[in-house]
Structure formats: C-alpha cells, structure tokens
Design a protein around this motif. Structure first.
Motif, PDB file in Angstrom:
ATOM      1  N   ASP A   2       0.839  -1.185   0.000  1.00  0.00           N
ATOM      2  CA  ASP A   2       0.000   0.000   0.000  1.00  0.00           C
ATOM      3  C   ASP A   2       0.881   1.245   0.000  1.00  0.00           C
ATOM      4  N   SER A   3       0.292   2.357  -0.314  1.00  0.00           N
ATOM      5  CA  SER A   3       1.036   3.603  -0.524  1.00  0.00           C
ATOM      6  C   SER A   3       1.852   4.021   0.699  1.00  0.00           C
ATOM      7  N   THR A   4       1.284   3.939   1.881  1.00  0.00           N
ATOM      8  CA  THR A   4       1.979   4.375   3.096  1.00  0.00           C
ATOM      9  C   THR A   4       3.183   3.492   3.387  1.00  0.00           C
ATOM     10  N   ARG A   5       3.012   2.178   3.309  1.00  0.00           N
ATOM     11  CA  ARG A   5       4.141   1.273   3.560  1.00  0.00           C
ATOM     12  C   ARG A   5       5.235   1.470   2.525  1.00  0.00           C
ATOM     13  N   LYS A   6       4.836   1.727   1.282  1.00  0.00           N
ATOM     14  CA  LYS A   6       5.806   1.949   0.217  1.00  0.00           C
ATOM     15  C   LYS A   6       6.635   3.202   0.501  1.00  0.00           C
ATOM     16  N   LYS A   7       5.991   4.251   0.952  1.00  0.00           N
ATOM     17  CA  LYS A   7       6.701   5.495   1.260  1.00  0.00           C
ATOM     18  C   LYS A   7       7.633   5.322   2.458  1.00  0.00           C
ATOM     19  N   VAL A 136      15.812  17.681 -15.304  1.00  0.00           N
ATOM     20  CA  VAL A 136      14.489  17.868 -14.699  1.00  0.00           C
ATOM     21  C   VAL A 136      14.626  18.817 -13.513  1.00  0.00           C
ATOM     22  N   MET A 137      13.613  19.641 -13.294  1.00  0.00           N
ATOM     23  CA  MET A 137      13.552  20.478 -12.089  1.00  0.00           C
ATOM     24  C   MET A 137      12.754  19.703 -11.057  1.00  0.00           C
ATOM     25  N   HIS A 138      13.405  19.334  -9.967  1.00  0.00           N
ATOM     26  CA  HIS A 138      12.774  18.493  -8.955  1.00  0.00           C
ATOM     27  C   HIS A 138      12.085  19.288  -7.864  1.00  0.00           C
ATOM     28  N   THR A 139      10.960  18.749  -7.443  1.00  0.00           N
ATOM     29  CA  THR A 139      10.341  19.123  -6.181  1.00  0.00           C
ATOM     30  C   THR A 139      10.577  17.919  -5.261  1.00  0.00           C
ATOM     31  N   THR A 140      10.247  18.040  -4.006  1.00  0.00           N
ATOM     32  CA  THR A 140      10.397  16.896  -3.100  1.00  0.00           C
ATOM     33  C   THR A 140       9.585  15.716  -3.627  1.00  0.00           C
ATOM     34  N   ALA A 141       8.363  15.991  -4.053  1.00  0.00           N
ATOM     35  CA  ALA A 141       7.487  14.923  -4.551  1.00  0.00           C
ATOM     36  C   ALA A 141       8.061  14.259  -5.803  1.00  0.00           C
ATOM     37  N   SER A 142       8.576  15.053  -6.738  1.00  0.00           N
ATOM     38  CA  SER A 142       9.103  14.451  -7.980  1.00  0.00           C
ATOM     39  C   SER A 142      10.361  13.631  -7.708  1.00  0.00           C
ATOM     40  N   TYR A 143      11.186  14.083  -6.757  1.00  0.00           N
ATOM     41  CA  TYR A 143      12.397  13.335  -6.417  1.00  0.00           C
ATOM     42  C   TYR A 143      12.027  11.976  -5.808  1.00  0.00           C
ATOM     43  N   LEU A 144      11.102  11.986  -4.875  1.00  0.00           N
ATOM     44  CA  LEU A 144      10.674  10.728  -4.256  1.00  0.00           C
ATOM     45  C   LEU A 144       9.999   9.817  -5.276  1.00  0.00           C
ATOM     46  N   GLU A 145       9.202  10.387  -6.177  1.00  0.00           N
ATOM     47  CA  GLU A 145       8.570   9.581  -7.227  1.00  0.00           C
ATOM     48  C   GLU A 145       9.629   8.912  -8.107  1.00  0.00           C
ATOM     49  N   ASP A 146      10.673   9.646  -8.450  1.00  0.00           N
ATOM     50  CA  ASP A 146      11.749   9.066  -9.265  1.00  0.00           C
ATOM     51  C   ASP A 146      12.421   7.902  -8.539  1.00  0.00           C
ATOM     52  N   ILE A 147      12.667   8.076  -7.263  1.00  0.00           N
ATOM     53  CA  ILE A 147      13.293   7.002  -6.486  1.00  0.00           C
ATOM     54  C   ILE A 147      12.397   5.778  -6.445  1.00  0.00           C
ATOM     55  N   LEU A 148      11.118   5.992  -6.168  1.00  0.00           N
ATOM     56  CA  LEU A 148      10.174   4.877  -6.098  1.00  0.00           C
ATOM     57  C   LEU A 148      10.026   4.185  -7.453  1.00  0.00           C
ATOM     58  N   ARG A 149       9.999   4.955  -8.515  1.00  0.00           N
ATOM     59  CA  ARG A 149       9.826   4.410  -9.863  1.00  0.00           C
ATOM     60  C   ARG A 149      11.077   3.659 -10.335  1.00  0.00           C
ATOM     61  N   SER A 150      12.263   4.152  -9.951  1.00  0.00           N
ATOM     62  CA  SER A 150      13.494   3.547 -10.458  1.00  0.00           C
ATOM     63  C   SER A 150      13.931   2.299  -9.707  1.00  0.00           C
ATOM     64  N   SER A 151      13.382   2.066  -8.529  1.00  0.00           N
ATOM     65  CA  SER A 151      13.835   0.928  -7.734  1.00  0.00           C
ATOM     66  C   SER A 151      12.682   0.124  -7.134  1.00  0.00           C
ATOM     67  N   PRO A 152      11.716  -0.295  -7.931  1.00  0.00           N
ATOM     68  CA  PRO A 152      10.575  -1.017  -7.357  1.00  0.00           C
ATOM     69  C   PRO A 152      10.966  -2.347  -6.720  1.00  0.00           C
ATOM     70  N   GLN A 153      11.979  -3.027  -7.291  1.00  0.00           N
ATOM     71  CA  GLN A 153      12.402  -4.310  -6.733  1.00  0.00           C
ATOM     72  C   GLN A 153      12.998  -4.149  -5.329  1.00  0.00           C
ATOM     73  N   GLU A 154      13.683  -3.063  -5.082  1.00  0.00           N
ATOM     74  CA  GLU A 154      14.264  -2.847  -3.752  1.00  0.00           C
ATOM     75  C   GLU A 154      13.186  -2.530  -2.721  1.00  0.00           C
ATOM     76  N   LEU A 155      12.107  -1.894  -3.155  1.00  0.00           N
ATOM     77  CA  LEU A 155      11.019  -1.595  -2.241  1.00  0.00           C
ATOM     78  C   LEU A 155      10.300  -2.876  -1.833  1.00  0.00           C
ATOM     79  N   GLU A 156      10.224  -3.831  -2.726  1.00  0.00           N
ATOM     80  CA  GLU A 156       9.551  -5.085  -2.428  1.00  0.00           C
ATOM     81  C   GLU A 156      10.365  -5.936  -1.465  1.00  0.00           C
ATOM     82  N   THR A 157      11.698  -5.871  -1.542  1.00  0.00           N
ATOM     83  CA  THR A 157      12.546  -6.746  -0.736  1.00  0.00           C
ATOM     84  C   THR A 157      13.063  -6.102   0.542  1.00  0.00           C
ATOM     85  N   SER A 158      13.034  -4.776   0.623  1.00  0.00           N
ATOM     86  CA  SER A 158      13.613  -4.125   1.814  1.00  0.00           C
ATOM     87  C   SER A 158      12.692  -4.191   2.996  1.00  0.00           C
TER      88      SER A 158
END
Length: 158
Positions: A2-7, A136-158
């Motif tokens: 879910d979104s909260t656990r992912k964040k 890209v010009m980052h905001t806090t939200a866009s930076y976190l979105e990039d991290i989440l989008r670029s490493s989905p496998q690490e989010l599943e295993t961490s």
C-alpha cells in the motif's frame, strides 16, 4: 504494497541512494575545521537573522561552490569533482571564469535555481554569469517519485 508502507520503505532507499556513504563531497561542509566552525556560528546566529521560514535557511552545496569560484577562481575547485575546459593548467589555477555552466545530472532543485539567480544578480558588475542546466527540475514529490519508480524491486525486498 500500500502507498503508506511503500513510502516508509522509500526512506531506507533514499538513504541508500543519497546518504552520506555515497556522497562524493562534503555536502554539509563538516569535514574541515573551518566548516565545523561555520556551522557552529550559523546555528548561534539563526535566531538573530529573523528568518521566519525554516526552509529558507537551507543553502545548496552549489552556493558554496559558486562562492569559491568567485573568491578563489577555478583553482578553488577540486579537479577530481569539477571539469574545466580551455586554457593551460597553470593559467586555470588562478583564473576567474566569466561564464559558468552548471549542469546537474539527475535533476536540480528550485533552491539551486535560486542560488544561480542570486549569484548572477550579485556578480553582474564583475562580469561573471552562471547558467543552470538539468534534465528535470525536482520538487520533493518528484524526487521521491523518481526514487520509487526507479527501484521497485528494492522496495519489495527491503
């Protein structure tokens, strides 16, 4: 997930990607005696400045690099971190550039764009000018979105 656990899991990933262990330079300027002393003075003076918004206190690493260029010329930058084009090596050490191109791979922030604008305003009479480029010009939200989008496998295993 879910979104909260992912964040929440993204925090560990953020530290892994952007933490002190992977930084190439002293981003907070604490490794030198002078840098530590400046930090102490800055903390003591924070109440005196009258800054109402705590977020305006942040100064990007870019600000100190531009100040070093202004005061000490190109020789003030570490050759291992910054590439300089043109001129002989002996001339570069004391040369003060007039045109500075800063390109931040991975994205820049609005704080860094503000830093460039202030540098240009303060140094217009010296003939120095800086240009900021980025993918890209980052905001806090866009930076976190990039991290989440670029490493989905690490989010599943961490």
């Amino acid at each position: 997930l879910d979104s909260t656990r992912k964040k929440i899991k993204a925090i560990a990933l953020l530290r892994k990607i952007s933490g002190v262990a992977v930084r190439g330079s002293d981003i907070f300027n604490k490794r030198t005696v002078m840098g530590a002393a400046k930090g102490i003075v800055r903390r003591q003076m924070e109440g005196v400045k009258g800054v109402s918004n705590v977020l305006t206190r942040y100064e990007p690493l870019l600000a100190s690099r531009l100040a070093a260029l202004k005061m000490g010329g190109i020789g003030a930058l570490r050759e291992s971190e910054f590439k300089v084009l043109g001129g002989s090596a002996s001339n570069r050490a004391s040369a003060r550039p007039q045109q500075i191109v800063v390109f931040i791979v991975g994205g820049a922030t609005y704080a860094e764009a503000r830093c460039i604008a202030e540098f240009n305003r303060d140094n217009a009479t010296r003939g120095m000018r800086a240009v900021l480029g980025c993918n890209v010009m980052h905001t806090t939200a866009s930076y976190l979105e990039d991290i989440l989008r670029s490493s989905p496998q690490e989010l599943e295993t961490s």
